[in-house]
Enzyme design. Structure first.
Site, PDB file in Angstrom:
ATOM      1  CG  ASP A  13      -1.866  -1.208   1.196  1.00 35.08           C
ATOM      2  OD1 ASP A  13      -2.240  -1.655   0.101  1.00 35.08           O
ATOM      3  OD2 ASP A  13      -2.180  -1.726   2.291  1.00 35.08           O
ATOM      4  CE  LYS A  35       2.330  -2.597  -4.267  1.00 37.58           C
ATOM      5  NZ  LYS A  35       2.056  -2.153  -2.876  1.00 37.58           N
ATOM      6  N   GLY A  92      -4.522  -4.368  -3.761  1.00 31.40           N
ATOM      7  CA  GLY A  92      -5.504  -3.321  -3.999  1.00 31.40           C
ATOM      8  C   GLY A  92      -4.720  -2.093  -4.404  1.00 31.40           C
ATOM      9  CG  HIS A  93      -2.002  -2.144  -6.973  1.00 34.27           C
ATOM     10  ND1 HIS A  93      -1.094  -2.687  -7.846  1.00 34.27           N
ATOM     11  CD2 HIS A  93      -1.705  -2.673  -5.767  1.00 34.27           C
ATOM     12  CE1 HIS A  93      -0.299  -3.517  -7.190  1.00 34.27           C
ATOM     13  NE2 HIS A  93      -0.662  -3.533  -5.924  1.00 34.27           N
ATOM     14  CD  GLN A 114       0.692  -8.952  -2.567  1.00 32.94           C
ATOM     15  OE1 GLN A 114       1.376  -9.563  -3.361  1.00 32.94           O
ATOM     16  NE2 GLN A 114      -0.555  -8.632  -2.829  1.00 32.94           N
TER      17      GLN A 114
HETATM   18  P1  GDP Z   1      -0.732   0.270  -3.575  1.00 33.62           P
HETATM   19  O1  GDP Z   1      -1.361  -0.968  -3.080  1.00 33.62           O
HETATM   20  O2  GDP Z   1       0.747   0.313  -3.327  1.00 33.62           O
HETATM   21  O3  GDP Z   1      -1.066   0.586  -5.014  1.00 33.62           O
HETATM   22  O4  GDP Z   1      -1.358   1.462  -2.699  1.00 33.62           O
HETATM   23  P2  GDP Z   1      -2.913   1.646  -2.297  1.00 33.62           P
HETATM   24  O5  GDP Z   1      -3.662   2.091  -3.494  1.00 33.62           O
HETATM   25  O6  GDP Z   1      -3.404   0.461  -1.573  1.00 33.62           O
HETATM   26  O7  GDP Z   1      -2.798   2.781  -1.223  1.00 33.62           O
HETATM   27  C1  GDP Z   1      -2.206   4.019  -1.519  1.00 33.62           C
HETATM   28  C2  GDP Z   1      -3.245   5.142  -1.309  1.00 33.62           C
HETATM   29  O8  GDP Z   1      -2.576   6.380  -1.298  1.00 33.62           O
HETATM   30  C3  GDP Z   1      -4.248   5.243  -2.451  1.00 33.62           C
HETATM   31  O9  GDP Z   1      -5.465   5.697  -1.901  1.00 33.62           O
HETATM   32  C4  GDP Z   1      -3.658   6.308  -3.365  1.00 33.62           C
HETATM   33  O10 GDP Z   1      -4.629   6.997  -4.126  1.00 33.62           O
HETATM   34  C5  GDP Z   1      -3.022   7.213  -2.355  1.00 33.62           C
HETATM   35  N1  GDP Z   1      -1.816   7.938  -2.803  1.00 33.62           N
HETATM   36  C6  GDP Z   1      -0.805   7.493  -3.612  1.00 33.62           C
HETATM   37  N2  GDP Z   1       0.187   8.415  -3.669  1.00 33.62           N
HETATM   38  C7  GDP Z   1      -0.223   9.459  -2.898  1.00 33.62           C
HETATM   39  C8  GDP Z   1       0.391  10.698  -2.509  1.00 33.62           C
HETATM   40  O11 GDP Z   1       1.504  11.038  -2.892  1.00 33.62           O
HETATM   41  N3  GDP Z   1      -0.346  11.485  -1.653  1.00 33.62           N
HETATM   42  C9  GDP Z   1      -1.573  11.142  -1.189  1.00 33.62           C
HETATM   43  N4  GDP Z   1      -2.202  11.969  -0.344  1.00 33.62           N
HETATM   44  N5  GDP Z   1      -2.156   9.981  -1.508  1.00 33.62           N
HETATM   45  C10 GDP Z   1      -1.481   9.142  -2.349  1.00 33.62           C
HETATM   46  P1  IMO Z   2      -0.935  -4.226  -2.179  1.00 32.95           P
HETATM   47  O1  IMO Z   2      -0.481  -4.778  -3.507  1.00 32.95           O
HETATM   48  C1  IMO Z   2      -1.000  -4.711   2.152  1.00 32.95           C
HETATM   49  C2  IMO Z   2      -1.111  -8.826   3.676  1.00 32.95           C
HETATM   50  C3  IMO Z   2      -2.357  -9.314   4.376  1.00 32.95           C
HETATM   51  C4  IMO Z   2      -1.761 -10.293   5.367  1.00 32.95           C
HETATM   52  C5  IMO Z   2      -0.626 -10.926   4.555  1.00 32.95           C
HETATM   53  C6  IMO Z   2      -0.978 -12.265   3.922  1.00 32.95           C
HETATM   54  O2  IMO Z   2      -2.216  -3.469  -2.241  1.00 32.95           O
HETATM   55  O3  IMO Z   2       0.168  -3.483  -1.516  1.00 32.95           O
HETATM   56  P2  IMO Z   2      -2.484 -12.944   1.843  1.00 32.95           P
HETATM   57  O4  IMO Z   2      -3.944 -12.731   1.572  1.00 32.95           O
HETATM   58  O5  IMO Z   2      -1.593 -12.324   0.823  1.00 32.95           O
HETATM   59  O6  IMO Z   2      -2.132 -14.381   2.114  1.00 32.95           O
HETATM   60  O7  IMO Z   2      -2.215 -12.172   3.243  1.00 32.95           O
HETATM   61  O8  IMO Z   2      -0.305  -9.992   3.546  1.00 32.95           O
HETATM   62  N1  IMO Z   2      -1.316  -8.290   2.316  1.00 32.95           N
HETATM   63  C7  IMO Z   2      -1.244  -6.978   2.009  1.00 32.95           C
HETATM   64  N2  IMO Z   2      -1.040  -5.902   2.792  1.00 32.95           N
HETATM   65  N3  IMO Z   2      -1.108  -4.556   0.817  1.00 32.95           N
HETATM   66  C8  IMO Z   2      -1.294  -5.636   0.013  1.00 32.95           C
HETATM   67  O9  IMO Z   2      -1.289  -5.553  -1.326  1.00 32.95           O
HETATM   68  C9  IMO Z   2      -1.411  -6.916   0.613  1.00 32.95           C
HETATM   69  N4  IMO Z   2      -1.610  -8.160   0.126  1.00 32.95           N
HETATM   70  C10 IMO Z   2      -1.529  -8.998   1.179  1.00 32.95           C
HETATM   71  O10 IMO Z   2      -3.024  -8.251   5.025  1.00 32.95           O
HETATM   72  O11 IMO Z   2      -1.169  -9.610   6.441  1.00 32.95           O
HETATM   73 MG    MG Z   3      -2.889  -1.618  -1.813  1.00 31.03          MG
END
Ligand code: GDP
Ligand code: IMO
Ligand code: MG
Length: 427
Positions: A13, A16, A40-41, A223
């Site tokens: 999170d 990415k 979850g991207h 991840q």
């Molecule tokens: P990922 O799993 O690595 O793709 O990240 P997630 O989407 O799960 O979580 C990142 C969150 O931060 C999302 O809601 C993005 O829209 C948000 N985000 C990404 N870059 C920035 C940033 O530079 N500033 C802010 N405020 N939000 C960001």
């Molecule tokens: P993105 O790509 C954050 C965590 C789960 C749990 C562990 C194992 O959005 O960064 P799993 O279902 O993969 O066997 O769970 O990994 N986990 C993540 N945490 N971001 C993710 O993906 C994750 N995908 C799995 O919460 O602790």
């Molecule tokens: Mg994510």
């Protein structure tokens, strides 16, 4: 031309999806190489917000070919519903390529994921419940079902029977659940086959040819480094290799072809699920990071655990991934703190260390040693260049760069595509 890997440097999170989408307009292929719909991207394009779980974020860039590599585990029902969700929003998904060697997540994998977690009780991992671990376990145990098996009914039945032989004993005798009928699983899987067939391709061949033809290929990790099954906080990890080596095994592209490895690094730290987290906050600062940063899971909706930036982890990510650059995200979230703690070392049983301990118990006991950097109060979300940032924000970035061991080549100051400061070009 370059082949770049873009991966999470912390516990996932990090942003990415946004970083991949930003580069998507300039690259020819975006490849997911591991994980599945546990990811979850989030991508924000103008006033539109997309949450991608299985599909590469490059699917939102019209010129880009999205690829699901052999290292990914694919739930066919999720694949089809994600595709139709995007189609309904006017996104063309017809260019998608899916490796025939990728393993499937079947309904029994998701069932096993949930019952195993329940059985573990307070020792549970806190998985996403999507069947990721059980599907990878079958792959390693050589009883997995691959995408290509969808197109040969008799082989599919034989393989599902073999996979369920042992599992049904466990489900019935250990977990007190009803046994699963192999034919029912096969019927469900065959129902997806026709819709999926058109996407299936020899992705390894195509990607290697693309690199030979000077196309730009971007590998998008799911991840993060500390969730890696080999290099993360085992057993509180996912069941694949998000680290840079995973891009090679998960796509069939050799390491000599990779030109750059970019670590996506949040300006603070978050984690979802169980496991050690030295800089975790349980006070109002943690609550503020969560609410200002919107730190709620994209996949499961769970609250993300929040804490200060940990330079020990960032250095570790540089080391195990051979990072060439960092993309620092969410700097804007730190606006308003008078001083910002940054973890520079750990104290473990009275001893100070600046390296991540390989020993699990040591990491569980690690106490953060903080340095305090001066904060800023100016709004930075409109900053376009490094010079636009307040002096203290510049110093925060520079200090993190020195501590982390690779140049910070981009800085996120908001979720949108254009809310990014480019310091060095990635391409
Ligand atoms: P990922 O799993 O690595 O793709 O990240 P997630 O989407 O799960 O979580 C990142 C969150 O931060 C999302 O809601 C993005 O829209 C948000 N985000 C990404 N870059 C920035 C940033 O530079 N500033 C802010 N405020 N939000 C960001
Ligand atoms: P993105 O790509 C954050 C965590 C789960 C749990 C562990 C194992 O959005 O960064 P799993 O279902 O993969 O066997 O769970 O990994 N986990 C993540 N945490 N971001 C993710 O993906 C994750 N995908 C799995 O919460 O602790
Ligand atoms: Mg994510």
């Amino acid at each position: 031309m370059p082949a770049l890997v873009l991966l999470g440097a912390q516990w996932g999170d990090e942003g990415k999806g946004k970083a991949t989408d930003l580069l998507g307009g300039s690259v020819d292929y975006v490849v997911r190489y591991q994980g599945g719909n546990n990811a979850g991207h989030t991508v924000v394009v103008g006033d539109q917000k997309y949450a991608l779980h299985l599909l590469p974020s490059g699917i939102l860039s019209p010129g880009c070919v999205p690829v699901i590599g052999n290292g990914v585990v694919v739930d066919p029902s999720v694949l089809l519903s994600e595709l139709s969700g995007l189609n309904e929003r006017g996104v063309d998904t017809s260019k998608l390529l899916l490796s025939g060697n990728a393993h499937l997540i079947t309904p029994y994998h998701a069932t096993l994921d949930k019952v195993t977690e329940r059985f573990l009780g307070k020792r549970k991992i806190g998985t996403t419940g999507r069947g990721i671990g059980p599907s990878y376990a079958d792959k390693i145990n050589r009883v997995g079902i691959r995408v290509q098996d969808l197109f040969d009914e008799s082989i599919l039945l034989q393989k599902v029977e073999a996979a369920l032989d042992f599992k049904n004993q466990v489900l019935a005798k250990l977990y007190n659940r009803r046994a699963i009928s192999p034919q029912q699983v096969v019927d469900e899987l065959l129902g997806y086959a026709d819709q999926i067939k058109g996407y299936v391709a020899d992705t390894t061949l195509i990607l290697n040819q693309a690199i030979d033809d000077d196309k730009v290929v971007l590998f998008e990790g799911g991840q993060g480094t500390l969730l890696d099954v080999d290099h993360g906080t085992y057993p509180f990890v996912t069941s694949s290799n998000p680290t840079a080596g995973g891009a090679c095994t998960g796509s069939g592209v050799g390491p000599t072809k990779i030109s750059r490895v970019i670590g996506i690094l949040k300006a603070y730290t978050t984690r979802v699920g169980a496991g050690p987290f030295p800089t975790e906050l349980f006070d109002e600062d943690g609550e503020a990071l969560r609410s200002i940063g919107g730190e709620f899971g994209v996949t499961t909706g769970r609250n993300r655990r929040c804490g200060w930036f940990d330079a020990v982890i960032a250095r570790y990510a540089t080391r195990v991934n051979g990072l060439t650059d960092f993309f620092l995200t969410k700097l804007d979230v730190l606006t308003g703190w008078e001083r910002i703690p940054v973890c520079v070392a750990y104290e473990i049983d009275g001893e100070r260390t600046t390296e991540l301990p390989y020993n699990q118990s040591d990491f569980h006991h690690a106490k953060p040693v903080y340095e305090y950097l001066p904060g800023w109060s100016e709004d930075i979300t409109k900053a376009k260049t490094f010079a636009d940032l307040p002096k203290n924000a510049q110093a925060y970035v520079k200090t993190l760069e020195e501590m982390s061991g690779a140049p910070i080549s981009a800085i996120g100051v908001g979720p949108g595509r254009d809310e990014t400061i480019e310091v060095n070009s990635f391409l």
